[in-house]
Each structure stands twice: as C-alpha cells, then as structure tokens.
Enzyme design. Structure first.
Site, PDB file in Angstrom:
ATOM      1  N   ARG A 163     -15.186 -21.965  12.803  1.00  9.51           N
ATOM      2  CA  ARG A 163     -16.358 -22.530  13.464  1.00  9.51           C
ATOM      3  C   ARG A 163     -16.259 -24.045  13.369  1.00  9.51           C
ATOM      4  O   ARG A 163     -16.345 -24.595  12.271  1.00  9.51           O
ATOM      5  CB  ARG A 163     -17.617 -22.011  12.754  1.00  9.51           C
ATOM      6  CG  ARG A 163     -18.917 -22.251  13.500  1.00  9.51           C
ATOM      7  CD  ARG A 163     -20.096 -21.969  12.590  1.00  9.51           C
ATOM      8  NE  ARG A 163     -20.229 -23.027  11.599  1.00  9.51           N
ATOM      9  CZ  ARG A 163     -20.776 -22.884  10.391  1.00  9.51           C
ATOM     10  NH1 ARG A 163     -21.247 -21.715  10.015  1.00  9.51           N
ATOM     11  NH2 ARG A 163     -20.857 -23.907   9.557  1.00  9.51           N
ATOM     12  N   TYR A 217     -20.652 -29.459   4.448  1.00  7.81           N
ATOM     13  CA  TYR A 217     -20.057 -28.634   3.390  1.00  7.81           C
ATOM     14  C   TYR A 217     -18.649 -28.149   3.740  1.00  7.81           C
ATOM     15  O   TYR A 217     -17.972 -27.575   2.906  1.00  7.81           O
ATOM     16  CB  TYR A 217     -20.973 -27.429   3.108  1.00  7.81           C
ATOM     17  CG  TYR A 217     -21.458 -26.733   4.377  1.00  7.81           C
ATOM     18  CD1 TYR A 217     -20.649 -25.834   5.047  1.00  7.81           C
ATOM     19  CD2 TYR A 217     -22.724 -27.021   4.909  1.00  7.81           C
ATOM     20  CE1 TYR A 217     -21.078 -25.230   6.221  1.00  7.81           C
ATOM     21  CE2 TYR A 217     -23.159 -26.425   6.077  1.00  7.81           C
ATOM     22  CZ  TYR A 217     -22.341 -25.522   6.735  1.00  7.81           C
ATOM     23  OH  TYR A 217     -22.757 -24.927   7.890  1.00  7.81           O
ATOM     24  N   HIS A 243     -23.463 -24.274  11.794  1.00  2.00           N
ATOM     25  CA  HIS A 243     -23.964 -22.935  12.112  1.00  2.00           C
ATOM     26  C   HIS A 243     -24.821 -22.994  13.378  1.00  2.00           C
ATOM     27  O   HIS A 243     -24.642 -22.214  14.292  1.00  2.00           O
ATOM     28  CB  HIS A 243     -24.793 -22.412  10.934  1.00  2.00           C
ATOM     29  CG  HIS A 243     -25.660 -21.244  11.289  1.00  2.00           C
ATOM     30  ND1 HIS A 243     -25.132 -20.011  11.590  1.00  2.00           N
ATOM     31  CD2 HIS A 243     -27.002 -21.132  11.397  1.00  2.00           C
ATOM     32  CE1 HIS A 243     -26.135 -19.182  11.870  1.00  2.00           C
ATOM     33  NE2 HIS A 243     -27.270 -19.832  11.762  1.00  2.00           N
TER      34      HIS A 243
END
Lengths: 347, 326
Positions: free
Chosen positions: B244, B256, B248
């Site tokens: 990805r 992160y 998100h």
C-alpha cells in the site's frame, strides 16, 4: 403428492398430507413444516440451510425431517457450525435470486451471525439496491428450563435494525401464514418461532396456500375495559388472564402483534384509543424491549385517550436463569398478567 | 504457462489502459481531497492497480465479483463508469449508491454482477461464497471472485468461509491483497506465518502466491483458478503480495511505514513496470502509450466534471430504498 402413511401421532411434520379437511388441526411446529414444504414444492428457488437439518435427523426440533428425501441434498444443506459464514452465504445466494431459509438451531445463536445480518443483509438494499430475500427461522423463547443460552428472545436487536423485517407468530395458522409471507418477501425477514408452543399448541391451519401479510396485527380477543398487547407465547398467557378477568367482570381486549417490524401502528393505536388502558407484555426482557416502542408510540399518538399510564411487563434485566423457581420469577405468565391487568382496570 | 501466450498484444494494451485509468483516477481523487473538494474520506489505490485489473480482466461478464475499497480497477473494468464512481465519492444522486454509502463502499450493481462491500472485512468472502453456491445450485458455469486484505485474514470469518468453500467445492476465487499493513499494523504483528496462501492446504483447496505488482501474473493466476472452478475443481486462494503506497485512508500520512520499504516497492510500481514491459517487448511504442495516457487524462477529467456538476440527493428521499419492493 408425497404421503407418509399412518403414523401414531399427529404432531410429526412428516405425516402431513394434502389436507382437504378445513377443520383439520395442526401443531404449531407442524404448521411451520407445512409452510416450508409447500413453498419448496411451489418455488424451486427456495432452499434450506442450517445445522443438522438434513437427512433423517431433520434438525434439532425435527422441523425438516424427511425434507432431504423429498427435495434432495441440493436444496436441504447441512452446514458446519459457522453461523456468521453460512448466514452471509445465504445473503450471497439471495442476491443471486435464490430464497434461502436458514435455520438457527436456537435463536440464542443468532448473535454469532449478527454482523452478517445487521451490517450486510440489512443495509444492502438501501446502499446499492441489492435485494436480500432470505428468512432466518429462529427458535426462541423459554419456560422450558433450558437456561441462559437456549431460552432467549433477541427480537429487539433486529427490530432496532433498519432494513430487516421481524415476525413472531403465536398460533399454528399464523406460523404457516407468516412463514409463507416471509419467504415470498423480497427483504431479509427474521422469523421468531416460539419453542414452548411447538408441540403444546394445536389449532386450525388452512390447507394450501395461506398467507398472513407482514405488518398486520390480529385482534385475538375483543374487549372494552383494557388492552393487552402482546405476541408469541405470551398471547396464550394473556388470553388465559383475560378469561379469568372476565369472570370478575373485567372485559380485556387482547391484540397479537404478530409482526414486530413493521409494527401495525393502526391496530395498536386503535385498541389504545378504544379502551384507554394498555398493558404491553412480552417474554423478552422489558428494558428497551419491543414493548418500550409500543408504549412510546401510544404515549406520542394516543395520549389524550388514555385513562391510565401504559404498563409494561417483560422478562427481568438478567440473563435467563435455569432453575424452575428462578425462571418462573424471571418470566411473565398468566398469573402475573392477570394481577397487573386487574390493577390497571382498577386505576 | 507463460502469460504472453494467454494474452494478445491488444489485450495487453487493454490491461495497460485499465491500470492507467485506475492510476489517473486515483491521483485525481487524491488531489481533489488535498484541495478540500472531497466529501468525507477516501482510499487510495496506489500500488494495488495490477491486482484489481488483472483479476477482473480474467473473468467474464457473467461472473460475479465482490471487490473491496482497494479495487477501483475492478469496479471500472466491470462497467461502473468513472463518472458514477466520482459521483459516489462526492455523495451525488447519480453515484453508484445514490448518496447512500461512502467513498468506495456500497458500489454494488447486479446489472454488472458486482456485489458492493461493507467495512466489516472479510464479509465479502462468505457472500461471494453464497453467489458461488447459487451457480452450483443452478448448474451454471460461472465463478465468484472476491478480494480481501492481509488484515482481514485474521478474522474468524476467513476460516469459516474457506472451510465451507472447500467443503462444498464452490467455484470461488479469494484474492488476499497482502499489502504489508493493516492500517498501521505491519504483517509481523498480525501473524506468525506471513504467507497467507499456505493456509489453503489445510482447507484442502488450491493456494497460490503471485506478484501483486505484475498484472499479467495476477491475470494468469485468476484465469487458471477460474478455469479450475468452472471445471468443477473448487475454490482457489490467491495471495497477491504488494504494498500500500499511501496511507490506509486519505487522512493517514503513514509515517509508520519505513521509507526504505516504500522505496523498494516504488521500484516495483505496477503501472510504470508494465509500461516498460510493453515497450521492451515491442507491444507498443512511446507514442502509442502516450496516446493512451492522454485519452485516460481526458476521460477522467470529463468524468470528474460530470460528477461535480451532478445533483446532490434530495433530502426528501432519505427514507427511500430501505426495503425492496416498496
């Protein structure tokens, strides 16, 4: 027409034949089996899924005994113990135009399938127009000394969920007519069966196609002094209480809701306006139960007609206890309804 | 089996077109949200284009597909127009869900055999299983395909579905888009065995791992799985390993994620990599690929303009559509 020949008792769903006798009586559970069998014969898209329902075993309560022999394993599917998965699979089948009828072994286990019911099936038509015409048959209710996990009445969760329909038949005729209506409805319907009525209650069931429309209550007893609004097994406790009240000159009306979602608002308001005194009774726990909605509806729309505060009676706010004196303390019955109704009449 | 034998040059250019359409849509969408012109949140597709496009391209229109929020390419390829998808993102009356469901959720349309998804992953798995069961029930040579993520593979429903799919020999294809992160949680904090396709073996079903950034590899795996399923050989679990590339959701800067990891995967970008492959293998030249890109840019710009000009839903309709047949 398949016939099972002469059997020594009449409540076995297997011995149902094509009845011509309009006076014939069936048990509540036989009426459920008859509805399923007739709908499966009528519509090849109707199929059954659930735990232990196939083969000669025919389900924990034998509702589908003999079904696999008639309809084949393709239409009577035994599932692994995976309620979340197989209810969701029924949703997929329903989206493809099939009409699955899913048996929960006990209504208590429906919580294991909660996400697939309230998040997926219930929202799909509103979100993108996909119709989900399944029925979940949920054997509910207690009084059978079956303890916290085989006695529940979880209807309030589903009545609170937009997109579902919820029914709870109290008589053999309604058990048949509401199940046929539920199967033919294009929406997800949860059909709460009353376990204590399965073999204890017998009544006239019209032969052949018999449909009780969803959303219509039934005036089970006409009266003038007060109204008892109820559903499921509590109907019979309310009727027994009404008989006793009648002996004392109190004329109670009893309304059987039959459908909990949609609620028959007209019938509820009509009886409230007629008698001015209402007692709402259900076996599910009282707190935030269906009775709260009924009472609120009356308070909002029939307040001027009331002669007394609306009263509610339901289970206690505890898990359902096992031991007989505890379960009897938990649960409404005819005696408790009689006492509450008598006090209400005297208000 | 080499994929070049499965695909004509024309088909390979179509794959490139769909991946580029997905990529340009995504970049346009991300820019829109950065400009504050979006509604609510949304989910970038960057890095996932080869999976959604390669998988959807391997199916026929009669097959059922149940994508998730990283499968824009599949929605587009199966017939949802970019304007309808932008309309959904912007809450418009003519969006796929008529303003009912958010961003890439709820984009079901059975006229295109698409089942819309809910946030509760992996709920599309058992629903797609049910669709596959209906094909067995009616003896139709169709398959159902659904997507989920590494994150959802930890849910009990993943197990329930694969067990039943194998048990019932269902014509089901499950693609796990293993993009290394479930929101902020890296794979090693989610599971001891990071190769999700290995789980297929214990269910008695086929399991394969593919490079999720290689559109032809994804196509070949799904094509083979669909052929098996149509032949009555049951379900397949496909793990497509990818990354990805953004957060998100649109609000998530994904600080992160280690920079080196992103750099590694940027070198494997599925769109750029396929473009180079087509050039290297002489399938098309620079001019032809640039023309495709220009066509895509116009198509997306037009779609966005159309969606932004389309009406918002009438609040008087808010209670409409809860029930079928009413």
């Amino acid at each position: 027409m398949k016939t099972a020949g002469a059997l020594p008792f009449t409540d076995d769903p297997n011995m149902l034949q094509s009845p011509t006798d309009v006076a014939r009586e069936l048990t509540y559970i036989a009426a459920i089996s008859e509805a399923l069998r007739e709908e499966m014969r009528r519509d090849p898209n109707v199929l059954l899924m659930g735990e232990d329902i196939a083969g000669e075993f025919g389900g924990a309560f034998k509702v589908t005994k003999g079904f696999e022999a008639e309809f084949g394993a393709r239409r009577v599917i035994n599932t692994p113990i995976a309620e979340l998965g197989f209810v969701a699979a029924a949703t997929g089948m329903a989206l493809m135009g099939l009409r699955p009828v899913v048996e929960m072994q006990f209504a208590d286990f429906i919580s294991s399938a909660f996400d697939s019911i309230v998040q997926f099936a219930a929202t799909t038509h509103y979100r993108w127009g996909g119709a989900v015409p399944w029925v979940i048959r949920a054997p509910a209710d207690g009084g059978l000394r079956a303890g916290p996990f085989h006695s529940q009445n979880p209807e309030a969760w589903f009545v609170h969920t937009p997109g579902l329909k919820v029914v709870a038949p109290a008589t053999p005729a309604d058990a048949k007519g509401l199940l046929i209506a539920a199967i033919r409805d294009d929406n997800p319907v949860i059909y709460f069966e009353s376990k204590p009525l399965y073999r204890s209650l017998k009544g006239h069931v019209p032969p052949g196609e018999y449909i009780v429309p969803l959303g219509k209550a039934n005036l089970a007893r006409v009266g003038a002094d007060l109204s008892i609004i109820t559903y499921g097994a509590m109907l019979h406790q309310a009727l027994a209480a009404a008989e006793r009240l009648a002996q004392e000159g109190v004329d109670a009306e009893v309304l059987d809701l039959r459908s909990l979602k949609p609620l028959d608002k007209e019938a509820i308001l009509a009886t409230a306006r007629k008698t001015g005194k209402v007692l709402v009774v259900h076996a599910a726990n009282k707190l935030a139960g269906v009775g709260a909605e009924v009472a609120a509806l009356i308070a909002e729309e029939a307040f001027e007609w009331l002669d007394a505060p609306v009263q509610r009676m339901g289970g206690l706010d505890t898990p359902i206890p096992f031991s007989p004196p505890l379960e009897d303390a938990y649960r409404p019955n005819a005696e408790k309804i009689y006492a509450a109704a008598r006090a209400l009449a005297a208000y | 089996m080499t994929t070049s034998r499965l695909l004509t040059n024309q088909q390979r250019l179509e794959l490139f077109y769909w991946m580029l359409l997905t990529r340009i849509f995504d970049e346009t969408m991300v820019n829109l949200w950065k400009q504050g012109r979006g509604v609510g949140g949304t989910f970038s597709q960057r890095g996932h284009e080869a999976i959604s496009v390669g998988a959807a391209y391997a199916l026929g229109p009669e097959d059922v597909i149940a994508p998730m929020h990283r499968d824009l390419g599949a929605y587009l390829l199966r017939g949802l127009t970019p304007a309808r998808v932008f309309g959904n993102l912007l809450g418009r009356a003519d969006g796929v869900s008529r303003g009912r469901d958010a961003n890439l959720h709820g984009m079901g349309d059975l006229r295109h055999n698409i089942i819309g998804f809910i946030s509760h992953l992996p709920h599309s798995l058992p629903v797609a299983l049910g669709a596959a069961m209906s094909f067995i029930y009616r003896n139709e040579p169709r398959v159902a395909l659904t997507f989920t993520g590494d994150g959802a593979s930890s849910a009990g429903l993943f197990h329930e579905t694969l067990n039943m799919a194998s048990l019932w020999n269902a014509p089901l294809i499950v693609i796990v888009e293993n993009n290394q992160y479930a929101y902020s949680t890296p794979l090693h904090q989610q599971m001891k065995v990071p190769d999700i396709a290995r789980r297929a073996e214990i269910y008695g079903m086929a399991g394969v791992t593919v490079d999720g950034n290689d559109v032809e590899a994804v196509y070949a795996a799904v094509h083979a799985a669909a052929t098996r399923a149509r032949g009555g050989s049951g379900p397949t679990l496909i793990e497509a390993k990818t990354m990805r590339m953004l957060g998100h959701a649109i609000h998530d800067g994904a600080e992160y994620v280690p920079k080196e990891l992103l750099e590694y995967w940027e070198g494997r970008d599925p769109v750029k990599r396929y473009r180079q492959k087509l050039l290297d293998e002489g399938v098309a030249d620079e001019t032809e690929l640039t023309e495709i890109a220009q066509r895509v840019e116009v198509e997306i710009a037009d779609a966005l303009a159309q969606a932004e000009a389309s009406p918002l839903p009438d609040p008087a309709t808010v209670e409409q559509g809860v029930y079928a047949g009413e």
